[in-house]
Design a protein around this motif. Structure first.
Motif, PDB file in Angstrom:
ATOM      1  N   ALA A  39      -6.614   6.610 -12.149  1.00  0.00           N
ATOM      2  CA  ALA A  39      -6.555   7.695 -11.170  1.00  0.00           C
ATOM      3  C   ALA A  39      -6.936   7.177  -9.782  1.00  0.00           C
ATOM      4  O   ALA A  39      -6.302   7.540  -8.776  1.00  0.00           O
ATOM      5  CB  ALA A  39      -7.482   8.834 -11.592  1.00  0.00           C
ATOM      6  N   LEU A  40      -7.954   6.330  -9.721  1.00  0.00           N
ATOM      7  CA  LEU A  40      -8.352   5.735  -8.443  1.00  0.00           C
ATOM      8  C   LEU A  40      -7.262   4.827  -7.887  1.00  0.00           C
ATOM      9  O   LEU A  40      -7.011   4.806  -6.676  1.00  0.00           O
ATOM     10  CB  LEU A  40      -9.657   4.950  -8.622  1.00  0.00           C
ATOM     11  N   LEU A  41      -6.600   4.070  -8.783  1.00  0.00           N
ATOM     12  CA  LEU A  41      -5.524   3.185  -8.329  1.00  0.00           C
ATOM     13  C   LEU A  41      -4.325   3.984  -7.824  1.00  0.00           C
ATOM     14  O   LEU A  41      -3.686   3.605  -6.834  1.00  0.00           O
ATOM     15  CB  LEU A  41      -5.105   2.248  -9.462  1.00  0.00           C
ATOM     16  N   PHE A  42      -4.014   5.100  -8.506  1.00  0.00           N
ATOM     17  CA  PHE A  42      -2.945   5.978  -8.026  1.00  0.00           C
ATOM     18  C   PHE A  42      -3.294   6.527  -6.645  1.00  0.00           C
ATOM     19  O   PHE A  42      -2.448   6.546  -5.743  1.00  0.00           O
ATOM     20  CB  PHE A  42      -2.737   7.140  -9.010  1.00  0.00           C
ATOM     21  N   ALA A  43      -4.534   7.003  -6.491  1.00  0.00           N
ATOM     22  CA  ALA A  43      -4.960   7.573  -5.217  1.00  0.00           C
ATOM     23  C   ALA A  43      -4.902   6.517  -4.108  1.00  0.00           C
ATOM     24  O   ALA A  43      -4.453   6.805  -2.983  1.00  0.00           O
ATOM     25  CB  ALA A  43      -6.376   8.139  -5.344  1.00  0.00           C
ATOM     26  N   THR A  44      -5.331   5.299  -4.421  1.00  0.00           N
ATOM     27  CA  THR A  44      -5.288   4.222  -3.433  1.00  0.00           C
ATOM     28  C   THR A  44      -3.862   3.931  -3.000  1.00  0.00           C
ATOM     29  O   THR A  44      -3.574   3.754  -1.806  1.00  0.00           O
ATOM     30  CB  THR A  44      -5.934   2.944  -4.006  1.00  0.00           C
ATOM     31  N   ALA A 124      10.989 -12.374  -1.819  1.00  0.00           N
ATOM     32  CA  ALA A 124      11.587 -11.658  -0.690  1.00  0.00           C
ATOM     33  C   ALA A 124      10.587 -11.403   0.430  1.00  0.00           C
ATOM     34  O   ALA A 124      10.892 -10.680   1.387  1.00  0.00           O
ATOM     35  CB  ALA A 124      12.170 -10.332  -1.174  1.00  0.00           C
ATOM     36  N   GLY A 125       9.397 -11.989   0.329  1.00  0.00           N
ATOM     37  CA  GLY A 125       8.385 -11.800   1.363  1.00  0.00           C
ATOM     38  C   GLY A 125       7.618 -10.509   1.241  1.00  0.00           C
ATOM     39  O   GLY A 125       7.024 -10.032   2.222  1.00  0.00           O
ATOM     40  N   ALA A 126       7.629  -9.913   0.044  1.00  0.00           N
ATOM     41  CA  ALA A 126       6.921  -8.650  -0.181  1.00  0.00           C
ATOM     42  C   ALA A 126       5.820  -8.853  -1.219  1.00  0.00           C
ATOM     43  O   ALA A 126       5.699  -8.088  -2.181  1.00  0.00           O
ATOM     44  CB  ALA A 126       7.904  -7.563  -0.628  1.00  0.00           C
ATOM     45  N   GLY A 127       5.022  -9.900  -1.022  1.00  0.00           N
ATOM     46  CA  GLY A 127       3.926 -10.184  -1.945  1.00  0.00           C
ATOM     47  C   GLY A 127       2.714  -9.325  -1.657  1.00  0.00           C
ATOM     48  O   GLY A 127       2.652  -8.618  -0.645  1.00  0.00           O
ATOM     49  N   PRO A 128       1.716  -9.365  -2.512  1.00  0.00           N
ATOM     50  CA  PRO A 128       0.533  -8.507  -2.354  1.00  0.00           C
ATOM     51  C   PRO A 128      -0.318  -8.838  -1.134  1.00  0.00           C
ATOM     52  O   PRO A 128      -1.162  -8.028  -0.741  1.00  0.00           O
ATOM     53  CB  PRO A 128      -0.247  -8.747  -3.652  1.00  0.00           C
ATOM     54  N   ASP A 129      -0.106 -10.003  -0.535  1.00  0.00           N
ATOM     55  CA  ASP A 129      -0.908 -10.400   0.633  1.00  0.00           C
ATOM     56  C   ASP A 129      -0.277  -9.970   1.955  1.00  0.00           C
ATOM     57  O   ASP A 129      -0.808 -10.278   3.027  1.00  0.00           O
ATOM     58  CB  ASP A 129      -1.099 -11.915   0.635  1.00  0.00           C
ATOM     59  N   GLN A 130       0.834  -9.250   1.899  1.00  0.00           N
ATOM     60  CA  GLN A 130       1.569  -8.924   3.121  1.00  0.00           C
ATOM     61  C   GLN A 130       1.135  -7.612   3.768  1.00  0.00           C
ATOM     62  O   GLN A 130       1.275  -7.437   4.969  1.00  0.00           O
ATOM     63  CB  GLN A 130       3.077  -8.860   2.821  1.00  0.00           C
ATOM     64  N   GLY A 132      -1.290  -3.580   3.044  1.00  0.00           N
ATOM     65  CA  GLY A 132      -2.093  -2.743   2.164  1.00  0.00           C
ATOM     66  C   GLY A 132      -1.239  -2.009   1.144  1.00  0.00           C
ATOM     67  O   GLY A 132      -1.648  -1.827  -0.011  1.00  0.00           O
ATOM     68  N   ALA A 133      -0.038  -1.581   1.570  1.00  0.00           N
ATOM     69  CA  ALA A 133       0.857  -0.879   0.662  1.00  0.00           C
ATOM     70  C   ALA A 133       1.259  -1.783  -0.506  1.00  0.00           C
ATOM     71  O   ALA A 133       1.234  -1.368  -1.674  1.00  0.00           O
ATOM     72  CB  ALA A 133       2.093  -0.398   1.408  1.00  0.00           C
ATOM     73  N   LEU A 134       1.617  -3.009  -0.197  1.00  0.00           N
ATOM     74  CA  LEU A 134       2.033  -3.937  -1.244  1.00  0.00           C
ATOM     75  C   LEU A 134       0.858  -4.331  -2.137  1.00  0.00           C
ATOM     76  O   LEU A 134       1.013  -4.468  -3.355  1.00  0.00           O
ATOM     77  CB  LEU A 134       2.672  -5.173  -0.610  1.00  0.00           C
ATOM     78  N   SER A 135      -0.320  -4.498  -1.542  1.00  0.00           N
ATOM     79  CA  SER A 135      -1.502  -4.833  -2.341  1.00  0.00           C
ATOM     80  C   SER A 135      -1.794  -3.735  -3.350  1.00  0.00           C
ATOM     81  O   SER A 135      -2.046  -4.002  -4.530  1.00  0.00           O
ATOM     82  CB  SER A 135      -2.716  -5.039  -1.432  1.00  0.00           C
ATOM     83  N   SER A 136      -1.755  -2.473  -2.887  1.00  0.00           N
ATOM     84  CA  SER A 136      -2.051  -1.356  -3.784  1.00  0.00           C
ATOM     85  C   SER A 136      -0.996  -1.225  -4.875  1.00  0.00           C
ATOM     86  O   SER A 136      -1.308  -0.896  -6.017  1.00  0.00           O
ATOM     87  CB  SER A 136      -2.164  -0.055  -2.992  1.00  0.00           C
ATOM     88  N   PHE A 137       0.266  -1.525  -4.532  1.00  0.00           N
ATOM     89  CA  PHE A 137       1.334  -1.482  -5.537  1.00  0.00           C
ATOM     90  C   PHE A 137       1.116  -2.540  -6.616  1.00  0.00           C
ATOM     91  O   PHE A 137       1.164  -2.246  -7.812  1.00  0.00           O
ATOM     92  CB  PHE A 137       2.692  -1.698  -4.863  1.00  0.00           C
ATOM     93  N   PHE A 138       0.869  -3.773  -6.190  1.00  0.00           N
ATOM     94  CA  PHE A 138       0.695  -4.852  -7.157  1.00  0.00           C
ATOM     95  C   PHE A 138      -0.533  -4.618  -8.043  1.00  0.00           C
ATOM     96  O   PHE A 138      -0.503  -4.919  -9.236  1.00  0.00           O
ATOM     97  CB  PHE A 138       0.580  -6.199  -6.438  1.00  0.00           C
ATOM     98  N   VAL A 139      -1.606  -4.084  -7.461  1.00  0.00           N
ATOM     99  CA  VAL A 139      -2.812  -3.848  -8.249  1.00  0.00           C
ATOM    100  C   VAL A 139      -2.566  -2.751  -9.282  1.00  0.00           C
ATOM    101  O   VAL A 139      -2.942  -2.881 -10.455  1.00  0.00           O
ATOM    102  CB  VAL A 139      -4.000  -3.482  -7.342  1.00  0.00           C
ATOM    103  N   LEU A 140      -1.934  -1.653  -8.869  1.00  0.00           N
ATOM    104  CA  LEU A 140      -1.671  -0.550  -9.794  1.00  0.00           C
ATOM    105  C   LEU A 140      -0.751  -0.978 -10.929  1.00  0.00           C
ATOM    106  O   LEU A 140      -1.090  -0.850 -12.112  1.00  0.00           O
ATOM    107  CB  LEU A 140      -1.051   0.628  -9.035  1.00  0.00           C
TER     108      LEU A 140
END
Length: 203
Positions: A39-44, A124-130, A132-140
């Motif tokens: 739930a926290l990961l979804f919210a993030t 494609a240059g859309a890694g988790p380090d690029q 906050g949106a990508l970081s939250s996606f990869f973590v979830l």
């Protein structure tokens, strides 16, 4: 007569039944804590989804066909695990093993598809380090994939236990908890597909 076949006294049976109930309750508490984490990961993710910092957005990388394929694999694996549970109740260990194997292969296919998606996004240059949106996606999505991988290892362990010990009470109890875990992951993925992927490809 083996140790497994010996008749337990009513007191022994009640004690064992109470122990299994306690373990099941403990496992439910674990899954509740896991649900809070997701739930926290979804919210993030929902908060960070627009923070792309000039990088590609996660939504621009989504493929509905790929996500639907992942969903189909995981939903089908939940069905085959349900059939495995029916085989367990019917005391048919060979059929149980067959359905567990199919469940494992479907789950493995899901994890491999997820890894392919991650690899393509990073290339494609859309890694988790690029961003906050990508970081939250990869973590979830990655946390869910990690849970599925743990479930796959658990399936292999239970298949070996069924082969070596048969459908004893302890083995059946562990299979029941594995079933709860696997179906829980299926529900979480439906949430991910509905909240993350589907809105992204329909924008």
């Amino acid at each position: 007569m083996t140790v497994q076949d010996r008749v337990h006294s009513p007191e022994e049976g009640a004690a064992q039944g109470g122990a299994y109930e306690e373990r099941t309750l403990g496992f439910w508490l674990y899954m509740l804590s896991d649900a809070v984490i997701f739930a926290l990961l979804f919210a993030t993710y929902l908060v960070m989804a627009g923070n792309i910092a000039g990088a590609p957005s996660p939504q621009s990388q989504f493929s509905l066909t790929h996500a639907f394929g992942e969903t189909l694999l995981l939903l089908t694996s939940s069905l085959t695990f349900g059939l495995a549970s029916l085989a367990q109740k019917a005391n048919r260990p060979r059929l149980l093993q067959a359905f567990l194997l199919v469940t494992f292969l479907l789950g493995l296919g899901f994890v491999l598809m997820e890894l392919v998606e991650f690899q393509g996004m990073i290339a494609a240059g859309a890694g988790p380090d690029q961003s906050g949106a990508l970081s939250s996606f990869f973590v979830l999505v990655g946390t869910h994939g990690l849970h599925v991988s743990v479930g796959l290892l658990w399936i292999l362990v239970m298949m070996s236990q069924v082969a070596l010990k048969g459908l004893t009470a302890p083995v059946s109890s562990r299979l029941a908890r594995l079933g709860l875990f696997w179906h829980f992951l299926d529900i979480i993925w439906v949430g991910i597909f509905s909240v993350v992927y589907l809105p992204g490809v329909l924008e």
